[in-house]
Design a protein around this motif. Sequence first.
Motif, PDB file in Angstrom:
ATOM      1  N   ALA A  40      -3.074  14.934   9.088  1.00  0.00           N
ATOM      2  CA  ALA A  40      -1.841  14.652   8.768  1.00  0.00           C
ATOM      3  C   ALA A  40      -0.688  14.845   9.426  1.00  0.00           C
ATOM      4  N   TYR A  41      -0.890  15.781  10.428  1.00  0.00           N
ATOM      5  CA  TYR A  41       0.434  16.161  11.257  1.00  0.00           C
ATOM      6  C   TYR A  41       0.846  15.067  12.193  1.00  0.00           C
ATOM      7  N   THR A  42       0.068  14.082  12.326  1.00  0.00           N
ATOM      8  CA  THR A  42       0.304  13.208  13.195  1.00  0.00           C
ATOM      9  C   THR A  42       1.300  11.898  12.526  1.00  0.00           C
ATOM     10  N   ARG A  43       1.615  12.208  11.152  1.00  0.00           N
ATOM     11  CA  ARG A  43       2.615  11.256  10.478  1.00  0.00           C
ATOM     12  C   ARG A  43       3.962  11.538  11.370  1.00  0.00           C
ATOM     13  N   ALA A  44       4.358  12.709  11.421  1.00  0.00           N
ATOM     14  CA  ALA A  44       5.744  12.930  11.970  1.00  0.00           C
ATOM     15  C   ALA A  44       6.006  12.046  13.341  1.00  0.00           C
ATOM     16  N   PRO A  45       4.937  12.308  14.235  1.00  0.00           N
ATOM     17  CA  PRO A  45       5.196  11.817  15.519  1.00  0.00           C
ATOM     18  C   PRO A  45       5.352  10.052  15.323  1.00  0.00           C
ATOM     19  N   ILE A  46       4.531   9.655  14.540  1.00  0.00           N
ATOM     20  CA  ILE A  46       4.337   8.172  14.495  1.00  0.00           C
ATOM     21  C   ILE A  46       5.732   7.970  13.750  1.00  0.00           C
ATOM     22  N   ILE A  47       6.314   8.483  12.836  1.00  0.00           N
ATOM     23  CA  ILE A  47       7.736   8.162  12.281  1.00  0.00           C
ATOM     24  C   ILE A  47       8.871   8.236  13.556  1.00  0.00           C
ATOM     25  N   VAL A  48       8.936   9.285  14.279  1.00  0.00           N
ATOM     26  CA  VAL A  48       9.669   9.211  15.205  1.00  0.00           C
ATOM     27  C   VAL A  48       9.693   8.187  16.374  1.00  0.00           C
ATOM     28  N   TRP A  49       8.544   8.106  16.787  1.00  0.00           N
ATOM     29  CA  TRP A  49       8.343   6.858  17.470  1.00  0.00           C
ATOM     30  C   TRP A  49       8.730   5.571  16.891  1.00  0.00           C
ATOM     31  N   GLY A  74       8.314  -1.586  11.411  1.00  0.00           N
ATOM     32  CA  GLY A  74       8.542  -1.729   9.770  1.00  0.00           C
ATOM     33  C   GLY A  74       7.164  -1.631   9.108  1.00  0.00           C
ATOM     34  N   THR A  75       6.131  -2.516   9.610  1.00  0.00           N
ATOM     35  CA  THR A  75       4.965  -2.601   9.077  1.00  0.00           C
ATOM     36  C   THR A  75       4.098  -0.982   8.984  1.00  0.00           C
ATOM     37  N   THR A  76       4.368  -0.511  10.272  1.00  0.00           N
ATOM     38  CA  THR A  76       3.754   0.675  10.365  1.00  0.00           C
ATOM     39  C   THR A  76       4.289   1.940   9.243  1.00  0.00           C
ATOM     40  N   VAL A  77       5.519   1.846   9.110  1.00  0.00           N
ATOM     41  CA  VAL A  77       6.173   2.899   8.291  1.00  0.00           C
ATOM     42  C   VAL A  77       5.744   2.562   7.012  1.00  0.00           C
ATOM     43  N   VAL A  78       5.710   1.376   6.446  1.00  0.00           N
ATOM     44  CA  VAL A  78       5.213   1.027   5.077  1.00  0.00           C
ATOM     45  C   VAL A  78       3.913   1.335   4.981  1.00  0.00           C
ATOM     46  N   LEU A  79       3.109   1.128   5.862  1.00  0.00           N
ATOM     47  CA  LEU A  79       1.518   1.434   5.566  1.00  0.00           C
ATOM     48  C   LEU A  79       1.503   2.990   5.802  1.00  0.00           C
ATOM     49  N   LEU A  80       2.213   3.626   6.596  1.00  0.00           N
ATOM     50  CA  LEU A  80       2.122   5.081   6.672  1.00  0.00           C
ATOM     51  C   LEU A  80       2.208   5.842   5.286  1.00  0.00           C
ATOM     52  N   PHE A  81       3.259   5.421   4.633  1.00  0.00           N
ATOM     53  CA  PHE A  81       3.486   5.903   3.156  1.00  0.00           C
ATOM     54  C   PHE A  81       2.574   5.373   2.047  1.00  0.00           C
ATOM     55  N   ALA A  82       1.777   4.377   2.414  1.00  0.00           N
ATOM     56  CA  ALA A  82       0.936   3.818   1.212  1.00  0.00           C
ATOM     57  C   ALA A  82       0.159   4.574   0.569  1.00  0.00           C
ATOM     58  N   PRO A  83       0.021   4.680  -0.771  1.00  0.00           N
ATOM     59  CA  PRO A  83      -0.491   5.365  -1.598  1.00  0.00           C
ATOM     60  C   PRO A  83      -1.984   6.163  -1.066  1.00  0.00           C
ATOM     61  N   LYS A  84      -2.739   4.996  -0.634  1.00  0.00           N
ATOM     62  CA  LYS A  84      -4.109   5.283  -0.206  1.00  0.00           C
ATOM     63  C   LYS A  84      -3.949   6.044   1.231  1.00  0.00           C
ATOM     64  N   THR A  85      -3.091   5.804   2.027  1.00  0.00           N
ATOM     65  CA  THR A  85      -3.022   6.428   3.094  1.00  0.00           C
ATOM     66  C   THR A  85      -2.619   7.894   2.928  1.00  0.00           C
ATOM     67  N   THR A  86      -1.577   8.327   2.097  1.00  0.00           N
ATOM     68  CA  THR A  86      -1.282   9.543   1.898  1.00  0.00           C
ATOM     69  C   THR A  86      -2.476  10.308   1.125  1.00  0.00           C
ATOM     70  N   GLN A  87      -3.058   9.635   0.231  1.00  0.00           N
ATOM     71  CA  GLN A  87      -4.390  10.245  -0.413  1.00  0.00           C
ATOM     72  C   GLN A  87      -5.542  10.711   0.704  1.00  0.00           C
ATOM     73  N   LEU A 126      -4.893  11.476   3.666  1.00  0.00           N
ATOM     74  CA  LEU A 126      -4.279  12.436   4.558  1.00  0.00           C
ATOM     75  C   LEU A 126      -4.322  13.646   3.712  1.00  0.00           C
ATOM     76  N   GLY A 127      -4.488  13.592   2.385  1.00  0.00           N
ATOM     77  CA  GLY A 127      -4.736  14.918   1.715  1.00  0.00           C
ATOM     78  C   GLY A 127      -3.296  15.243   1.048  1.00  0.00           C
ATOM     79  N   ASP A 128      -2.612  14.374   1.102  1.00  0.00           N
ATOM     80  CA  ASP A 128      -1.224  14.579   0.135  1.00  0.00           C
ATOM     81  C   ASP A 128      -1.194  14.274  -1.103  1.00  0.00           C
ATOM     82  N   ARG A 129      -2.218  13.541  -1.630  1.00  0.00           N
ATOM     83  CA  ARG A 129      -2.289  13.202  -3.180  1.00  0.00           C
ATOM     84  C   ARG A 129      -3.684  13.719  -3.650  1.00  0.00           C
ATOM     85  N   PRO A 130      -3.489  14.076  -4.791  1.00  0.00           N
ATOM     86  CA  PRO A 130      -4.995  14.293  -5.494  1.00  0.00           C
ATOM     87  C   PRO A 130      -5.744  13.043  -5.599  1.00  0.00           C
ATOM     88  N   SER A 131      -6.793  13.154  -5.524  1.00  0.00           N
ATOM     89  CA  SER A 131      -7.812  11.867  -5.724  1.00  0.00           C
ATOM     90  C   SER A 131      -7.951  11.656  -7.184  1.00  0.00           C
TER      91      SER A 131
END
Length: 137
Positions: A76-85, A116-129, A131-136
């Motif tokens: 999950a920590y890789t999300r921040a560098p992806i967003i910055v890039w 734009g595609t990367t940012v949208v997919l990065l915060f898609a519900p299945k992606t955040t799930q 990465l452990g940010d949402r409960p199953s």
Amino acid sequence: MSNEETKIPRPSSVIAVAALVMFEALAVLAYAVNYAIHLTSDGAVNIGGRLFMLALCLFLAIWQGSVAINFFRGRAYTRAPIIVWQLFQLILSVSFFQSDMPIVISAAVLSIIVAGTTVVLLFAPKTTQFLGDRPSQ
């Protein structure tokens, strides 16, 4: 709780984000190789500045490749560098619209679409799930 503990299957959005970031890493690597080939050409920057730029591009390509691999693994920590890039990519791409060369403008449009595609997919519900940010559910 990480995805390794919950055994959530890897969604296609995670694969797509990892692939897009790896594509960007390969593009930066291609730029670095092209820059190395033309290192001795005349320019406004001295050789020390050129070597620094080459080293920076190579470092960024390796770093992005590492981020893509670790994102694919579910870190999950890789999300921040992806967003910055992606933000840097958007800022730089907008400046390329001032060019008179159609290929540069096309590359800017492609870059904006990828970011734009990367940012949208990065915060898609299945992606955040994944990465452990949402409960199953």
